[in-house]
Design an enzyme around this catalytic site. Structure first.
Site, PDB file in Angstrom:
ATOM      1  N   GLY A 317       1.251  -3.571   2.153  1.00  0.00           N
ATOM      2  CA  GLY A 317       2.154  -4.462   2.873  1.00  0.00           C
ATOM      3  C   GLY A 317       2.508  -5.692   2.048  1.00  0.00           C
ATOM      4  O   GLY A 317       3.652  -6.156   2.057  1.00  0.00           O
ATOM      5  N   GLY A 318       1.526  -6.221   1.319  1.00  0.00           N
ATOM      6  CA  GLY A 318       1.806  -7.347   0.437  1.00  0.00           C
ATOM      7  C   GLY A 318       2.756  -6.950  -0.684  1.00  0.00           C
ATOM      8  O   GLY A 318       3.709  -7.674  -0.987  1.00  0.00           O
ATOM      9  N   TRP A 320       4.931  -4.617  -0.555  1.00  0.00           N
ATOM     10  CA  TRP A 320       6.257  -4.389   0.034  1.00  0.00           C
ATOM     11  C   TRP A 320       7.065  -5.686   0.035  1.00  0.00           C
ATOM     12  O   TRP A 320       8.278  -5.663  -0.159  1.00  0.00           O
ATOM     13  CB  TRP A 320       6.102  -3.875   1.466  1.00  0.00           C
ATOM     14  N   HIS A 321       6.392  -6.809   0.223  1.00  0.00           N
ATOM     15  CA  HIS A 321       7.101  -8.089   0.285  1.00  0.00           C
ATOM     16  C   HIS A 321       7.665  -8.499  -1.071  1.00  0.00           C
ATOM     17  O   HIS A 321       8.674  -9.217  -1.126  1.00  0.00           O
ATOM     18  CB  HIS A 321       6.172  -9.190   0.801  1.00  0.00           C
ATOM     19  N   GLY A 322       7.032  -8.097  -2.144  1.00  0.00           N
ATOM     20  CA  GLY A 322       7.527  -8.487  -3.458  1.00  0.00           C
ATOM     21  C   GLY A 322       6.725  -7.849  -4.575  1.00  0.00           C
ATOM     22  O   GLY A 322       5.546  -7.523  -4.403  1.00  0.00           O
TER      23      GLY A 322
END
Length: 349
Positions: A317-318, A320-322
């Site tokens: 998920g982290g 996915w953010h960048g």
């Protein structure tokens, strides 16, 4: 084209007029699909080809699976191909750079090239929509769509295209079967969401950016007090920016008779890290839970596996953010915090 630009008001007025001036679901779907392609292509029309490739993959995979007596491999291939597209455009240089850094630490010189890759806007969102459709059809949560237009409109629907909320196929596609009418409730709710969202984005977030951005761009030239204040300011800036844009997306969709899910529920009022992730970017949190955490096993295979699955989910998920190790670290910290929160709750029931 973003919601706070003047050109969007012109675009919205034209699409709104065309949409409600025709009758029949199919005609309205086509108008919205064409408008969505114009909206996306406004940034860079060259990426429309990639955009439509993802749409065709999502549409074709369930049809192929049905023709092959519901074999699993088309779904696996479709998800793999979508993630490969996301990986190349968003993470190729990140992984190449990480490999070079690791090699340098071992005193090994690698001549790996840096790829000249432009990140397509909204790719993380429309890839997740495509995966949601393929999985939801496989699970029987939504009926298989033979209409390419309907699948394309689900993935491309312009209010949520570039910044969410992430909409599940099972929540959105059934709305295609409704006879749309513009009600007073839609107008009031849509206007309210757009105005509050605009206030969040244009007034609060953009004003905070005038103070926060210079400090983050050159922290050494600012005092410790300014850095601390900029850090707290960034907390507010990112919330008002993201929540504001999500609210405007929800409001714009209501003007066409569609309902998008709530994405933020005052997350800074959360009483725990678990509660925070039930309030912050909720559409992503629940997407990761249902399409990653639970398929990994969730909490079904003991305490250790539960915490491991939490950590894997939050690390991805982290990422996915960048595409940076800072986001991986951020995801790891949240995964560790969630595990500690659950452990503490189990101990002190």
């Amino acid at each position: 084209m973003i919601f706070t630009e003047g050109i969007f008001l012109v675009f919205f007025a034209i699409v709104f007029t065309l949409h409600w001036s025709v009758t029949g679901r199919s005609a309205r779907h086509i108008i919205l699909l064409i408008a969505s392609c114009i909206f996306y292509g406004w940034w860079d029309w060259r990426f429309l080809g990639l955009f439509w490739l993802v749409i065709i993959i999502a549409w074709a995979v369930p049809l192929l699976s049905q023709r092959l007596n519901h074999k699993q491999w088309p779904l696996t291939a479709g998800i793999t191909l979508c993630l490969a597209i996301l990986g190349y455009f968003k993470y190729a240089n990140f992984f190449i750079g990480s490999l070079q850094s690791a090699a340098q630490s071992l005193h090994i010189t690698l001549s790996t090239p840096t790829l000249q890759v432009i990140l397509p806007i909204g790719i993380s969102f429309y890839i997740f929509h495509a995966i949601s459709y393929m999985i939801d059809v496989r699970r029987g949560h939504v009926q298989l769509e033979r209409s390419l237009i309907r699948v394309a409109l689900y993935i491309a629907f312009f209010p949520q295209l570039v910044a969410g909320p992430i909409v599940r196929a099972r929540d959105f596609i059934p709305q295609f079967n409704e006879d749309k009418t513009l009600t007073n409730d839609d107008i009031v709710a849509g206007t309210r969401a757009i105005l509050i969202g605009f206030l969040y984005k244009a007034l609060f977030a953009d004003t905070l950016a005038l103070f926060v951005d210079p400090v983050f761009n050159d922290p050494q030239s600012h005092s410790a007090h300014a850095r601390v204040m900029a850090t707290f300011g960034f907390y507010s800036q990112i919330y008002f920016d993201f929540a504001g844009y999500s609210l405007m997306a929800i409001g714009v969709a209501r003007f066409f008779g569609y309902r998008l899910p709530e994405n933020f529920r005052f997350p800074y009022l959360a009483t725990s890290i678990v509660d925070f992730w039930r309030r912050w970017h909720m559409s992503l949190s629940f997407w990761l839970r249902d399409y990653l955490y639970i398929p990994l096993g969730g909490s079904r295979f003991g305490t250790f596996r539960r915490y491991l699955n939490l950590m894997i989910t939050m690390l991805l998920g982290g990422l996915w953010h960048g595409a940076s190790w800072a986001f991986v670290l951020w995801g790891g910290l949240h995964g560790a915090a969630l595990a500690i929160n659950h452990a503490t709750h189990d101990i002190f029931k």
